[in-house]
Scaffold this active site. Structure first.
Site, mmCIF file in Angstrom:
data_model
loop_
_atom_site.group_PDB
_atom_site.id
_atom_site.type_symbol
_atom_site.label_atom_id
_atom_site.label_comp_id
_atom_site.label_asym_id
_atom_site.label_seq_id
_atom_site.Cartn_x
_atom_site.Cartn_y
_atom_site.Cartn_z
ATOM 1 N N ASP A 170 -10.481 -66.217 31.772
ATOM 2 C CA ASP A 170 -10.492 -63.982 32.389
ATOM 3 C C ASP A 170 -9.167 -64.120 33.946
ATOM 4 O O ASP A 170 -10.790 -64.341 34.607
ATOM 5 C CB ASP A 170 -11.409 -63.881 32.187
ATOM 6 C CG ASP A 170 -12.144 -62.498 32.198
ATOM 7 O OD1 ASP A 170 -10.788 -61.915 32.076
ATOM 8 O OD2 ASP A 170 -12.609 -61.495 31.905
ATOM 9 N N ASP A 194 -3.433 -59.057 32.661
ATOM 10 C CA ASP A 194 -4.932 -59.600 32.119
ATOM 11 C C ASP A 194 -4.861 -60.502 30.930
ATOM 12 O O ASP A 194 -4.522 -59.889 29.590
ATOM 13 C CB ASP A 194 -5.475 -58.097 31.676
ATOM 14 C CG ASP A 194 -7.262 -58.475 31.444
ATOM 15 O OD1 ASP A 194 -8.028 -59.253 32.354
ATOM 16 O OD2 ASP A 194 -8.182 -57.772 30.862
#
Ligand SMILES: *[C@@H]1O[C@H](CO)[C@@H](O)[C@H](O)[C@H]1NC(C)=O
Ligand SMILES: *[C@@H]1O[C@H](CO)[C@@H](O)[C@H](O)[C@H]1NC(C)=O
Length: 477
Positions: free
Chosen positions: A162, A361
């Site tokens: 992440d 992201d």
């Protein structure tokens, strides 16, 4: 963010469910340059449209990534879980989770509430009423995981990659349901690791947690991370040896030893945070590996990508763009999207629409664009594909430009390319253009809000981050 200990992610399981049974698994080798003068079309075989959710592979164990070197881990798409316990969720639910993450990122970037965010969520909720629940949809194909070994002796842990968060964590003993959800790997037991130690309350590492610090328990530093969808993890901040590969370790890796998790995290043992703040793995490993890292997110379930800490040392071969920082959200890797082309033709979008920047992201699925830019992209795409006469299909949640390709063995698509400040261009392959037979982009809250480059569009590219640039290289996994 002033007073919140939240970070940007949503419950991984929810966002992991997206689209899998409908995903068009185009393979790059099926892509042939179109014959148009502008080179603006690709022709792809629908052989690649096979329903990958029919498989139920276990996530592979540690895989030797291509070009294995120190600091390199294999990145995998989390495989579907099989059997009666297989969770399923509606496409709309998954899209809502993705939307919550997006709105969360936008709120953090802007430092205030995101304009239009409420409207977008309401719109989505309204759309979901007509959505069906696909029974074949499995958990996990939109999560990207790596398997690391934690502690001494090492325990394998499968953790999500992440770039949008800073604190890594795994579930730790002691922990019983429902405080901990069931996971597929052995639960990490700090008492059984000879190299584990809890961070003491007074330590610098504890105060560096800042918004994620959660008081003292005994003399141990507590942490809490609350995510965008209301899920959270809390426990003791500790350190232990993290082995990326045999003989290839981060000696004192700081992470959250999670003794209570709320929300659904099925399929992962924890999270590997690669954000820009000091507590992320990327920052912790900077001493050993330098601050550079790169990854390739595989398009296919069966393929392995990679995550490399410390390399490649040179950006040579990458199309690079300058790294920007949102003052209110130093976690995120921001770049400036400047233009979009469809079918080789630049789409007219005023530069001001992109002024909010774009967050790169790994945890967001579908790329979000400022509404003006999205409308222009959609209109250009619809116009460019129209001559091929593919029947249109109903909108699917946030995806509003959909086609029924079921009667075709081969389809021709206008190419979509994203251009960033300095000229770096991401020329998307078919898997980055379509999901569920729909144009795989959606509008964000408002022009000027941060755009988000989601993982669908990043797939198969090597994406490289250093202290000043983000670079893209096609065809890397
Ligand atoms: C990888 O790390 C090991 C142990 O630290 C070291 O012996 C080896 O030389 C390294 N290999 C490379 C290619 O850097
Ligand atoms: C985590 O979320 C649950 C459920 O929403 C909530 O009851 C709990 O208080 C939260 N824990 C923390 C530490 O925020």
């Amino acid at each position: 963010m002033a007073s919140s200990s939240s970070s940007s992610r949503v419950s991984p399981v929810r966002r992991a469910l997206l689209l899998s049974s409908f995903l068009f698994c185009f393979l790059p080798r099926h892509v042939a340059a179109g014959a148009t003068g502008a080179g603006g079309y690709v022709t792809v075989s629908t052989n690649g449209f096979a329903d990958s959710s029919a498989t139920c592979d276990e996530p592979a164990g540690p895989v030797i990534a291509p070009r294995q070197r120190n600091g390199t881990l294999a990145v995998l798409r989390l495989a579907h879980r099989c059997g009666p316990s297989t969770a399923s969720a509606s496409f709309a639910e998954v899209q809502r989770a993705d939307q919550r993450r997006v709105e969360y990122i936008q709120r953090r970037v802007s430092g205030v509430g995101s304009r239009g965010a409420k409207g977008a969520l309401q719109q989505l909720a309204a759309g979901s009423r007509s959505a069906t629940v696909p029974t074949t949809m499995g958990v996990g194909t939109f999560q990207y995981v790596v398997t690391v070994s934690l502690g001494t002796p090492g325990v394998s842990q499968t953790v999500e990659v992440d770039t949008g968060s800073d604190v890594s964590w795994v579930q730790c003993k002691p922990c019983s349901a429902p405080a901990c959800y069931s996971q597929r790997d052995q639960l990490f037991d700090p008492a059984k690791s000879s190299t584990y130690s809890a961070v003491p309350c007074g330590a610098d590492a504890c105060s560096e947690l800042r918004i994620y610090e959660a008081g003292c328990s005994g003399s141990q530093c507590g942490y809490v991370v609350s995510y965008g969808d209301g899920s959270n993890t809390t426990g003791v901040y500790g350190s232990d040896t993290l082995a990326l590969a045999p003989g290839n370790t981060v000696g004192t890796f700081l992470f959250g030893c999670g003794h209570a998790q709320a929300g659904m995290f099925a399929g992962i043992d924890g999270l590997l945070a690669l954000g820009r703040q000091s507590m992320s793995l990327k920052s912790q490993a900077a001493g050993a590996y330098g601050g550079v890292f790169s990854y390739c997110l595989p398009s296919k379930q069966s393929a392995a990508g990679y995550l490399t800490l410390g390399g490649p040392s040179s950006a040579s071969g990458f199309a690079t763009t300058g790294l920007l920082t949102a003052w209110a959200a130093p976690t995120f890797y921001m770049v400036m999207l400047t233009g979009i082309s469809v079918g080789g033709q630049q789409v007219a979008v005023p530069a001001s629409a992109f002024a909010g920047g774009t967050v790169v992201d790994t945890g967001t699925v579908i790329t979000r664009l400022p509404p003006t830019a999205y409308a222009a992209l959609r209109s250009a795409f619809r116009g460019a594909i129209a001559p091929y006469g593919y029947p249109s299909a109903p909108a699917n949640g946030i995806l509003d430009t959909c086609y029924d390709f079921s009667r075709y063995g081969v389809v021709t698509l206008p190419t979509v390319a994203l251009t960033f400040s300095g000229g770096a261009t991401l020329a998307l392959e078919a898997p980055g253009i379509l999901s569920s037979g729909c144009l795989a982009f959606a509008p964000n809250g408002g022009d000027g809000d941060a755009a988000i480059l989601g993982n669908v569009q990043q797939r198969s590219f090597a994406v490289r981050f250093d202290g000043s640039t983000v670079g893209f290289m096609p065809g890397a996994c």
